[in-house]
Design a protein around this motif. Structure first.
Motif, mmCIF file in Angstrom:
data_model
loop_
_atom_site.group_PDB
_atom_site.id
_atom_site.type_symbol
_atom_site.label_atom_id
_atom_site.label_comp_id
_atom_site.label_asym_id
_atom_site.label_seq_id
_atom_site.Cartn_x
_atom_site.Cartn_y
_atom_site.Cartn_z
ATOM 1 N N VAL A 10 21.777 18.850 -10.373
ATOM 2 C CA VAL A 10 22.892 19.475 -11.098
ATOM 3 C C VAL A 10 23.499 18.443 -12.039
ATOM 4 N N GLY B 189 25.854 21.068 -2.898
ATOM 5 C CA GLY B 189 26.690 19.951 -2.492
ATOM 6 C C GLY B 189 28.176 20.196 -2.609
ATOM 7 N N SER B 190 28.546 21.107 -3.504
ATOM 8 C CA SER B 190 29.967 21.384 -3.726
ATOM 9 C C SER B 190 30.108 22.798 -4.265
ATOM 10 N N ALA C 12 20.854 22.036 -3.958
ATOM 11 C CA ALA C 12 21.356 21.715 -5.291
ATOM 12 C C ALA C 12 22.493 20.718 -5.160
ATOM 13 N N ALA C 13 22.408 19.638 -5.929
ATOM 14 C CA ALA C 13 23.500 18.655 -5.881
ATOM 15 C C ALA C 13 23.529 17.862 -7.176
ATOM 16 N N GLY C 14 24.710 17.341 -7.464
ATOM 17 C CA GLY C 14 24.875 16.526 -8.657
ATOM 18 C C GLY C 14 25.227 15.095 -8.290
ATOM 19 N N MET C 15 25.365 14.270 -9.315
ATOM 20 C CA MET C 15 25.713 12.838 -9.179
ATOM 21 C C MET C 15 24.664 12.114 -8.314
ATOM 22 N N SER D 57 31.742 23.454 -6.681
ATOM 23 C CA SER D 57 31.708 23.322 -8.143
ATOM 24 C C SER D 57 30.294 23.522 -8.703
ATOM 25 N N ASP D 58 29.286 23.547 -7.824
ATOM 26 C CA ASP D 58 27.900 23.767 -8.269
ATOM 27 C C ASP D 58 27.556 25.256 -8.373
ATOM 28 N N ARG E 193 29.737 14.111 2.218
ATOM 29 C CA ARG E 193 31.030 14.510 2.769
ATOM 30 C C ARG E 193 30.884 15.175 4.145
HETATM 31 C C1 RP5 Z 1 27.932 16.426 -5.665
HETATM 32 O O1 RP5 Z 1 28.948 15.879 -6.423
HETATM 33 C C2 RP5 Z 1 28.059 17.918 -5.818
HETATM 34 O O2 RP5 Z 1 26.807 18.525 -5.661
HETATM 35 C C3 RP5 Z 1 28.623 18.090 -7.192
HETATM 36 O O3 RP5 Z 1 27.615 18.379 -8.133
HETATM 37 C C4 RP5 Z 1 29.244 16.733 -7.492
HETATM 38 C C5 RP5 Z 1 30.726 16.801 -7.701
HETATM 39 O O4 RP5 Z 1 31.334 17.425 -6.604
HETATM 40 P P1 RP5 Z 1 32.871 17.858 -6.662
HETATM 41 O O5 RP5 Z 1 33.659 16.594 -6.804
HETATM 42 O O6 RP5 Z 1 33.032 18.784 -7.841
HETATM 43 O O7 RP5 Z 1 33.122 18.566 -5.359
HETATM 44 O O8 RP5 Z 1 28.008 16.054 -4.339
#
Ligand code: RP5
Length: 207
Positions: free
Chosen positions: A129, A51-52, A105-108, A54-55, A82
């Motif tokens: 994540v 997703g980012s 893989a993604a967070g939040m 940052s992952d 996004r």
């Molecule tokens: C998610 O939001 C991404 O996978 C990441 O884990 C989280 C934060 O993203 P960034 O703000 O660091 O780009 O979509």
């Protein structure tokens, strides 16, 4: 140039409208189907989307495991929120190129794996994540709680999950690839031997 100035204002506005429509259509097509002149991707058996950027640290072990097993993979960043059109396009282009398994893989509010599962019948594996606020429980629940008909095989959080996503993808591919099944078994034999060795070392240390 002279000719342009002699165009009537209605002709000019008609032409501007035509150009705008052409631009709009070409931009839309870019996201809806393979791009004009797009030659296609080299076939990657497994496609990994995160997703980012940052992952990356938490996802990279997935690539290591896949490579150690001789599985080709393509990895990139795409977000369900996004860049929804990019995500959709990547899925359709890689599916057309022959990708067998998608790993996301993604967070939040981790909707990436679910969004991919909505677009393909190939198996989708989700790596939740962790983030600071809720420690990954947010991503875990968002990834695992898919409505019936659109499963996401959800693995553990972060690096451990990234490794297991690769092992699970390998096991799926091994259904049609006996040589890969042999490589998985050989890797497991080594893991067992490593545990035996570690057990003996610990026992000796505290004898
Ligand atoms: C998610 O939001 C991404 O996978 C990441 O884990 C989280 C934060 O993203 P960034 O703000 O660091 O780009 O979509």
């Amino acid at each position: 140039m002279k000719q342009e100035w002699t165009l009537s204002s209605s002709t000019v506005s008609k032409k501007v409208k035509q150009v705008r429509q052409t631009e709009y259509i070409s931009v839309s097509l870019d996201y809806l189907r393979p791009r004009a002149g797009f030659k296609g991707y080299d076939m990657a058996q497994v496609v990994i989307l995160m997703g980012s950027q940052s992952d990356e640290d938490k996802v990279s072990p997935c690539v290591e495991v896949l490579k150690s097993l001789g599985i080709s993979c393509f990895i990139t960043v795409s977000s369900a929120h996004r860049t929804p059109e990019r995500t959709e396009r990547l899925v359709s282009e890689h599916e057309a190129a022959g990708a067998q398994v998608f790993i996301c893989a993604a967070g939040m509010a981790a909707h990436l794996a679910g969004a991919v599962a909505a677009r393909t019948t190939r198996p989708v594996i989700g790596i939740p994540v962790s983030s600071v606020a809720l420690g990954g429980m947010d991503a875990l629940l968002a990834t695992v709680q898919m409505p019936p008909g659109f499963p996401v095989a959800t693995v553990a959080l972060d690096k451990a999950g990234a490794r297991n996503a690769a092992w699970l993808a390998a096991q799926i591919l091994a259904l049609a690839d006996p040589a890969l099944a042999d490589r998985i078994n050989a890797a497991r034999t080594k893991m067992r031997a490593d545990v035996e060795k570690a057990g003996e070392e610990i026992s000796r240390k505290y004898a």
